[in-house]
Design a protein around this motif. Structure first.
Motif, mmCIF file in Angstrom:
data_model
loop_
_atom_site.group_PDB
_atom_site.id
_atom_site.type_symbol
_atom_site.label_atom_id
_atom_site.label_comp_id
_atom_site.label_asym_id
_atom_site.label_seq_id
_atom_site.Cartn_x
_atom_site.Cartn_y
_atom_site.Cartn_z
ATOM 1 N N GLU A 1 93.572 9.037 -13.099
ATOM 2 C CA GLU A 1 93.304 7.948 -13.153
ATOM 3 C C GLU A 1 92.404 7.868 -12.120
ATOM 4 O O GLU A 1 91.026 7.244 -11.885
ATOM 5 C CB GLU A 1 93.889 6.834 -13.655
ATOM 6 C CG GLU A 1 93.340 5.445 -13.489
ATOM 7 C CD GLU A 1 93.668 3.953 -13.796
ATOM 8 O OE1 GLU A 1 93.584 2.825 -13.626
ATOM 9 O OE2 GLU A 1 95.038 4.313 -14.777
ATOM 10 N N ARG A 2 93.454 8.092 -10.827
ATOM 11 C CA ARG A 2 92.474 8.795 -9.650
ATOM 12 C C ARG A 2 91.488 9.283 -9.482
ATOM 13 O O ARG A 2 90.596 9.168 -8.536
ATOM 14 C CB ARG A 2 93.912 8.999 -8.516
ATOM 15 C CG ARG A 2 93.773 8.936 -7.526
ATOM 16 C CD ARG A 2 94.706 9.449 -6.649
ATOM 17 N NE ARG A 2 94.433 8.815 -5.046
ATOM 18 C CZ ARG A 2 94.122 10.014 -4.600
ATOM 19 N NH1 ARG A 2 93.265 10.836 -4.783
ATOM 20 N NH2 ARG A 2 93.189 9.589 -2.425
ATOM 21 N N GLU A 3 91.728 9.921 -10.442
ATOM 22 C CA GLU A 3 90.943 11.344 -10.302
ATOM 23 C C GLU A 3 89.575 10.935 -11.184
ATOM 24 O O GLU A 3 88.283 11.474 -10.623
ATOM 25 C CB GLU A 3 90.854 12.723 -11.288
ATOM 26 C CG GLU A 3 89.994 13.821 -10.649
ATOM 27 C CD GLU A 3 89.252 14.511 -9.970
ATOM 28 O OE1 GLU A 3 88.406 14.956 -9.410
ATOM 29 O OE2 GLU A 3 90.857 14.184 -9.183
ATOM 30 N N LEU A 4 89.154 10.170 -11.860
ATOM 31 C CA LEU A 4 88.575 9.305 -12.467
ATOM 32 C C LEU A 4 87.622 8.466 -11.323
ATOM 33 O O LEU A 4 86.797 8.156 -11.672
ATOM 34 C CB LEU A 4 88.490 8.369 -14.067
ATOM 35 C CG LEU A 4 87.756 7.694 -14.782
ATOM 36 C CD1 LEU A 4 86.472 8.090 -15.465
ATOM 37 C CD2 LEU A 4 88.600 7.315 -15.513
ATOM 38 N N VAL A 5 88.564 7.561 -10.871
ATOM 39 C CA VAL A 5 87.577 7.002 -9.947
ATOM 40 C C VAL A 5 87.073 7.719 -9.169
ATOM 41 O O VAL A 5 85.820 7.626 -8.702
ATOM 42 C CB VAL A 5 89.453 6.140 -9.617
ATOM 43 C CG1 VAL A 5 88.462 5.184 -8.387
ATOM 44 C CG2 VAL A 5 89.908 5.187 -9.702
ATOM 45 N N LEU A 6 87.506 8.743 -8.110
ATOM 46 C CA LEU A 6 87.149 9.653 -7.604
ATOM 47 C C LEU A 6 85.383 10.654 -8.499
ATOM 48 O O LEU A 6 84.705 10.438 -7.226
ATOM 49 C CB LEU A 6 88.167 11.283 -7.086
ATOM 50 C CG LEU A 6 88.745 10.135 -6.699
ATOM 51 C CD1 LEU A 6 90.004 12.017 -5.509
ATOM 52 C CD2 LEU A 6 88.611 9.791 -4.726
ATOM 53 N N GLN A 7 85.603 10.238 -9.245
ATOM 54 C CA GLN A 7 84.251 10.879 -9.973
ATOM 55 C C GLN A 7 83.525 9.507 -9.576
ATOM 56 O O GLN A 7 82.192 10.755 -9.346
ATOM 57 C CB GLN A 7 85.165 11.524 -11.291
ATOM 58 C CG GLN A 7 83.401 12.175 -12.795
ATOM 59 C CD GLN A 7 83.400 13.234 -11.580
ATOM 60 O OE1 GLN A 7 83.233 14.287 -11.383
ATOM 61 N NE2 GLN A 7 81.617 13.506 -11.947
ATOM 62 N N ARG A 8 83.309 9.318 -10.591
ATOM 63 C CA ARG A 8 82.917 7.322 -10.677
ATOM 64 C C ARG A 8 81.914 7.601 -8.388
ATOM 65 O O ARG A 8 81.234 7.574 -8.216
ATOM 66 C CB ARG A 8 83.281 6.453 -10.733
ATOM 67 C CG ARG A 8 83.451 6.267 -12.241
ATOM 68 C CD ARG A 8 84.626 5.373 -12.814
ATOM 69 N NE ARG A 8 84.242 3.893 -12.468
ATOM 70 C CZ ARG A 8 84.323 2.405 -12.172
ATOM 71 N NH1 ARG A 8 85.782 2.567 -12.668
ATOM 72 N NH2 ARG A 8 84.297 1.968 -11.964
ATOM 73 N N GLU A 9 82.775 7.662 -7.956
ATOM 74 C CA GLU A 9 82.960 7.632 -6.544
ATOM 75 C C GLU A 9 81.573 8.641 -6.523
ATOM 76 O O GLU A 9 80.500 8.718 -5.599
ATOM 77 C CB GLU A 9 83.644 7.679 -5.927
ATOM 78 C CG GLU A 9 83.498 7.221 -4.030
ATOM 79 C CD GLU A 9 84.809 7.006 -3.019
ATOM 80 O OE1 GLU A 9 85.494 8.382 -3.139
ATOM 81 O OE2 GLU A 9 85.371 5.882 -2.784
ATOM 82 N N ARG A 10 81.969 9.893 -6.853
ATOM 83 C CA ARG A 10 80.843 11.047 -6.718
ATOM 84 C C ARG A 10 79.253 10.777 -7.005
ATOM 85 O O ARG A 10 78.430 11.076 -6.471
ATOM 86 C CB ARG A 10 81.879 12.243 -6.612
ATOM 87 C CG ARG A 10 82.543 13.141 -6.410
ATOM 88 C CD ARG A 10 83.123 15.031 -6.017
ATOM 89 N NE ARG A 10 83.697 14.323 -7.593
ATOM 90 C CZ ARG A 10 84.541 14.362 -7.427
ATOM 91 N NH1 ARG A 10 85.917 13.954 -6.544
ATOM 92 N NH2 ARG A 10 85.729 14.117 -8.826
#
Length: 327
Positions: free
Chosen positions: A146-155
């Motif tokens: 879930e944290r990686e998903l948030v980071l991907q949305r940020e990218r």
């Protein structure tokens, strides 16, 4: 020089002059040519691709302007969503809590294993401790995803150019709020074509693969005979306002403006006419002349210059034999 030598020299000069006249003569006859019509074409790009926002948020940086050259995958703008930072903080807090639970579950499992080994603990208690640790580890794995998903949305806040080309228009400014999928800029791909509109009565004469003549980069009516060859690459099946739309492919359009207009000559059938090399036509006092083989001068009316040949509209008949202007 004696009389005999002079006579031989004179005869040689006369023979060479006669040969030159014979070589310079031109027999007038009718030729069948394509009847061409001048139409206006506009420079267009093969594909006009929008660069779209992948997330919603505020545009915090614009890296291009109209006319900028971009490459595929290049960052042209950045979008920031403040909620993503809050989501990341919430995920980090939950992961810290799960890390504490993992340590506690590991301690419980170690104690259960020790008690089971000494015979003071049951197998059920050991299995329960092992299961609790396994659940906490899987929750940690899910939270990490879930944290990686948030980071991907940020990218994905970086707006990327979809193709190589030139920025045709920028539709936003810094500080505006955009929604997911909203167009940030329009990218004109590097491949340019000419789009022409031919009247309906000439529709049957134009087809894919036809050769056309393209004028110079000017709206002047005089092109000085400088024409470039182009090829019809596509004919659209739908008429617009009584006109057939077609695309013409021609080299050397990379520095043109999108929407710039150029004259294009397209074939609208065939007709017979007289074509005369331009060196046989000369001007005097505003009139155009040609010279017959008997050195008689005739006034002619030349038309358009095509490939160093004038189309003669009047003044000549089939079978006339001409000599060069300097003969």
């Amino acid at each position: 020089m004696n009389l005999r030598s002079f006579a031989l020299l004179s005869a040689s000069i006369f023979f060479q002059s006669s040969l030159l006249w014979a070589q310079d003569s031109f027999l007038v006859k009718q030729q069948e040519i394509e009847d061409q019509k001048a139409v206006l074409a506009t420079v267009q790009t093969v594909d006009l691709t929008p660069a779209r926002a992948r997330i919603g948020g505020t545009v915090v940086e614009l890296l291009v302007d109209e006319g900028s050259l971009v490459k595929a995958g290049e960052v042209i703008a950045r979008i920031k969503d403040e909620k993503l930072q809050l989501e990341k903080q919430a995920v980090d807090a939950r992961m810290a809590s799960l890390q504490a639970e993992r340590k506690l579950a590991q301690i419980a499992l170690t104690r259960a294993q020790r008690l089971r080994k000494s015979g003071a603990g049951s197998q059920a208690r050991l299995d329960e401790a092992r299961t609790n640790l396994d659940v906490v580890l899987k929750n940690l794995k899910a939270m990490d995803n879930e944290r990686e998903l948030v980071l991907q949305r940020e990218r994905e806040g970086a707006v990327l150019s979809p193709a190589n080309g030139r920025v045709l228009s920028v539709k936003v400014t810094s500080g505006v709020v955009v929604m997911p999928g909203e167009a940030i800029a329009s990218i004109a791909e590097e491949t340019y074509i000419l789009r022409i509109e031919v009247p309906e009565r000439h529709a049957r004469f134009i087809k894919v693969g036809d050769q056309v003549q393209v004028g110079e980069r000017s709206m002047s009516t005089d092109n000085g005979g400088k024409l470039r060859a182009g090829t019809v690459r596509q004919v659209y099946p739908e008429m617009q306002n009584g006109r057939v739309v077609a695309d013409v492919e021609v080299s050397g359009l990379g520095d043109f403006f999108i929407g710039e207009r150029i004259r294009v000559f397209v074939s609208t059938g065939t007709r017979t006419t007289f074509l005369l090399p331009k060196e046989y036509v000369y001007s005097r006092y505003g009139l155009h002349y040609v010279r017959l083989k008997d050195k008689t001068e005739i006034v002619v009316q030349p038309g358009r210059l095509m490939n160093d040949h004038y189309e003669i509209l009047s003044g000549l008949r089939e079978g006339d034999e001409l000599i060069g202007a300097g003969s």
